[in-house]
Design a protein around this motif. Structure first.
Motif, PDB file in Angstrom:
ATOM      1  N   VAL A  56       1.381   9.052  -8.840  1.00 27.14           N
ATOM      2  CA  VAL A  56       0.594   9.965  -8.018  1.00 27.14           C
ATOM      3  C   VAL A  56      -0.884   9.609  -8.174  1.00 27.14           C
ATOM      4  O   VAL A  56      -1.333   9.318  -9.287  1.00 27.14           O
ATOM      5  CB  VAL A  56       0.831  11.428  -8.443  1.00 27.14           C
ATOM      6  N   GLN A 116      13.038  13.705  -9.679  1.00 27.78           N
ATOM      7  CA  GLN A 116      12.757  12.579  -8.792  1.00 27.78           C
ATOM      8  C   GLN A 116      12.796  13.085  -7.359  1.00 27.78           C
ATOM      9  O   GLN A 116      13.847  13.438  -6.832  1.00 27.78           O
ATOM     10  CB  GLN A 116      13.775  11.463  -9.002  1.00 27.78           C
ATOM     11  N   SER A 117      11.636  13.134  -6.738  1.00 30.27           N
ATOM     12  CA  SER A 117      11.539  13.709  -5.400  1.00 30.27           C
ATOM     13  C   SER A 117      10.305  13.155  -4.712  1.00 30.27           C
ATOM     14  O   SER A 117       9.716  12.165  -5.165  1.00 30.27           O
ATOM     15  CB  SER A 117      11.480  15.242  -5.500  1.00 30.27           C
ATOM     16  N   SER A 118       9.902  13.807  -3.623  1.00 32.10           N
ATOM     17  CA  SER A 118       8.726  13.374  -2.887  1.00 32.10           C
ATOM     18  C   SER A 118       7.460  13.640  -3.697  1.00 32.10           C
ATOM     19  O   SER A 118       7.475  14.406  -4.673  1.00 32.10           O
ATOM     20  CB  SER A 118       8.634  14.131  -1.557  1.00 32.10           C
ATOM     21  N   GLN A 119       6.355  13.015  -3.290  1.00 31.29           N
ATOM     22  CA  GLN A 119       5.106  13.209  -3.996  1.00 31.29           C
ATOM     23  C   GLN A 119       4.665  14.672  -3.916  1.00 31.29           C
ATOM     24  O   GLN A 119       4.165  15.229  -4.904  1.00 31.29           O
ATOM     25  CB  GLN A 119       4.020  12.302  -3.412  1.00 31.29           C
ATOM     26  N   ALA A 120       4.889  15.308  -2.768  1.00 34.08           N
ATOM     27  CA  ALA A 120       4.502  16.713  -2.617  1.00 34.08           C
ATOM     28  C   ALA A 120       5.290  17.601  -3.571  1.00 34.08           C
ATOM     29  O   ALA A 120       4.739  18.505  -4.209  1.00 34.08           O
ATOM     30  CB  ALA A 120       4.716  17.160  -1.173  1.00 34.08           C
ATOM     31  N   ALA A 121       6.593  17.337  -3.701  1.00 32.80           N
ATOM     32  CA  ALA A 121       7.421  18.128  -4.606  1.00 32.80           C
ATOM     33  C   ALA A 121       7.011  17.890  -6.061  1.00 32.80           C
ATOM     34  O   ALA A 121       7.002  18.820  -6.877  1.00 32.80           O
ATOM     35  CB  ALA A 121       8.890  17.786  -4.411  1.00 32.80           C
ATOM     36  N   THR A 122       6.654  16.660  -6.383  1.00 34.40           N
ATOM     37  CA  THR A 122       6.209  16.350  -7.743  1.00 34.40           C
ATOM     38  C   THR A 122       4.924  17.096  -8.075  1.00 34.40           C
ATOM     39  O   THR A 122       4.765  17.637  -9.173  1.00 34.40           O
ATOM     40  CB  THR A 122       5.996  14.836  -7.896  1.00 34.40           C
TER      41      THR A 122
END
Length: 502
Positions: A56, A116-122
């Motif tokens: 990120v 492990q997910s999208s950048q927004a979810a992280t």
């Protein structure tokens, strides 16, 4: 010294001006190791983990963590205020200490294990977990710090109490740093730079959670016998509006505001230094390994020992300075010395007179500068925290209320700017310097490394000088504190002699 007692307020006797037993001092101080673990993790590894391991952007990570400060701005004073007004058979503080251990441990493990997910979810996960961890830490650290003003009213003993607290806080943080560099994040064939090993952070998180839980419960149990000796003023039931009015009146204290300003700059400076340190050590000084008495160790391990050596010096020096000179003057001088000594290797490197990477003299000289700078910086922190404890009686004489929790909540909120504003500012510094993500040590252009160094040392110097000026403005010292304690005792005696009006 001007002071006015709030109408209708009942002054209670201040805590005794006593010297604490060794067991009580050690138990109380050891609890700060939990915050040291949290602080070293947030300040040293969190930005690196989410930026270089998860991928990120650094500025985005810093912004998300800083956003959590908005929640902290409400959580910290609320915890402090409620802690001041808590009434149980275990006193005002200990229910908070016992109740915080499990949430801190769970939140810490989850923070370092994003799905492990999208950048927004992280980023969403980072925000929620950062709020959870810091709120749980507030529920422990604010009441625990407030006890410093309750255990003893002695002007010099409070500096010794705070020195012990800082000693254990740094010890906890450095133990985790050594564990991280030597065990959890040590180089492997797959990850020559162990700081980029995702699996290492999972073990780091579990060890940190267990350590924090142990420190908190040990401190709570070790100070439990002091509950009958702690102030327990009568609290009358009143409206929510009156509660907020009391809170505003309490915080409208000149000495408190000055310490908040000083703390804002000194702890933001510390936060930037923590967050950027791995970048400086890895890409400026190119730390790898070092051989000590036949053993090959990550360079970060002897560095950690040298930093703790500086803390030990501060543990001895700060109380002595508090006895021989005024706390405000000593804190101001220490803050200036810390930034001069701490940034000297970088100025000298830019001037071309510091030993180059790989030369035998580089590491010992660098460690010596960093240890001395740490000693001066921690001395300033200890004296500032001791002054915060002295503000309690100043406020009590003016308002008729003991508000340790509120004052230390304000100070603790400023400390947490270390991992909020500091990480955000470091993200901006990295972005302005044009520092690449997932950079390889030794392959970053020299001009980028130099630009990063210059921005950092200029920023840190400006923040430290502002903090030093603020410390100098603190309005009272030993004589005023002693007179205030005597006045409070006399008022408490007068109150006891007067029969209540039927």
């Amino acid at each position: 010294m001007s002071a006015s007692i709030a109408s209708g307020a009942a002054i209670g006797a201040p805590p005794p001006a006593r010297r604490l037993r060794s067991g009580t001092m050690a138990s109380y101080g050891f609890g700060a190791a939990a915050y040291g673990v949290k602080d070293s993790g947030f300040g040293t590894f969190l930005l690196l983990f989410y930026n270089q391991v998860i991928g990120v952007p650094a500025a985005t990570v810093g912004f998300v963590i800083m956003l959590a400060l908005v929640i902290d701005a409400f959580v910290d004073p609320t915890v402090g205020f409620l802690s001041d007004r808590t009434r149980t058979k275990w006193g005002r503080r200990h229910p908070w200490l016992y109740g915080s251990a499990l949430p801190i441990m769970l939140g810490w493990v989850l923070l370092w294990n994003p799905p492990q997910s999208s950048q927004a979810a992280t980023l969403g996960w980072l925000f929620v977990m950062a709020v959870l961890v810091r709120s749980a830490v507030s529920a422990y650290e604010v009441p625990s710090q407030a006890m410093a003003a309750e255990l003893s009213a002695d002007y010099d003993e409070r500096t010794r109490i705070m020195a012990t607290r800082y000693l254990f806080g740094w010890l906890g943080g450095l133990i985790m740093l050594i564990g991280a560099y030597w065990i959890f994040l040590s180089p492997t064939p797959e990850y020559p730079n162990g700081l980029l090993n995702p699996a290492g952070y999972k073990s780091f998180a579990i060890a940190g959670a267990l350590f924090m839980g142990f420190a908190i419960l040990t401190s709570a149990l070790g100070t439990h016998r002091e509950i009958p000796n702690l102030p327990n003023p009568v609290i009358e039931k009143q409206s929510l509006k009156k509660n907020f009015a009391d809170l505003r009146e309490t915080m409208n204290n000149r000495a408190f505001v000055i310490l908040m300003i000083a703390g804002l700059f000194v702890y933001t400076n510390q936060g930037i230094t923590y967050a950027i340190s791995n970048y400086l050590y890895t890409y400026v000084w190119q730390f790898t390994t070092i051989t000590v008495v036949g053993y090959t160790l990550p360079t970060f391990v002897p560095l950690s020992f040298s930093l703790f050596g500086g803390v030990l010096v501060a543990f001895v020096v700060a109380p002595k300075l508090g006895k021989t000179t005024s706390k405000p003057k000593a804190a101001s001088v220490a803050a200036v010395l810390a930034i001069i000594i701490g940034t000297a290797p970088y100025w000298l490197r830019l001037a071309g007179v510091f030993p180059q990477v790989g030369e035998p003299a580089m590491l010992p000289l660098l460690f010596a500068f960093l240890a001395a700078g740490t000693a001066a910086g921690v001395t300033a922190h200890i004296l500032g925290a001791s002054m915060m404890a002295d503000v309690v009686e100043d406020s009590e004489q003016r308002t008729g209320r003991r508000s340790e929790g509120v004052f230390f909540a304000g100070g603790f909120f400023i400390q947490k700017c270390t991992s909020g504003v500091g990480i955000f500012a470091t993200g901006l510094i990295l972005a302005v310097a044009g520092f690449p993500a997932k950079a390889v040590p030794g392959q970053v252009p020299v001009e980028v490394v130099d630009r990063l160094t210059i921005i950092y040392i200029v920023t840190a110097t400006v923040l430290a000088l502002i903090a030093a000026v603020a410390y100098r403005k603190f309005p009272f010292g030993r004589a005023e504190h002693t007179a205030r304690l005597e006045a409070l005792r006399m008022q408490a005696l007068d109150s006891d002699r007067v029969d209540p009006v039927p």
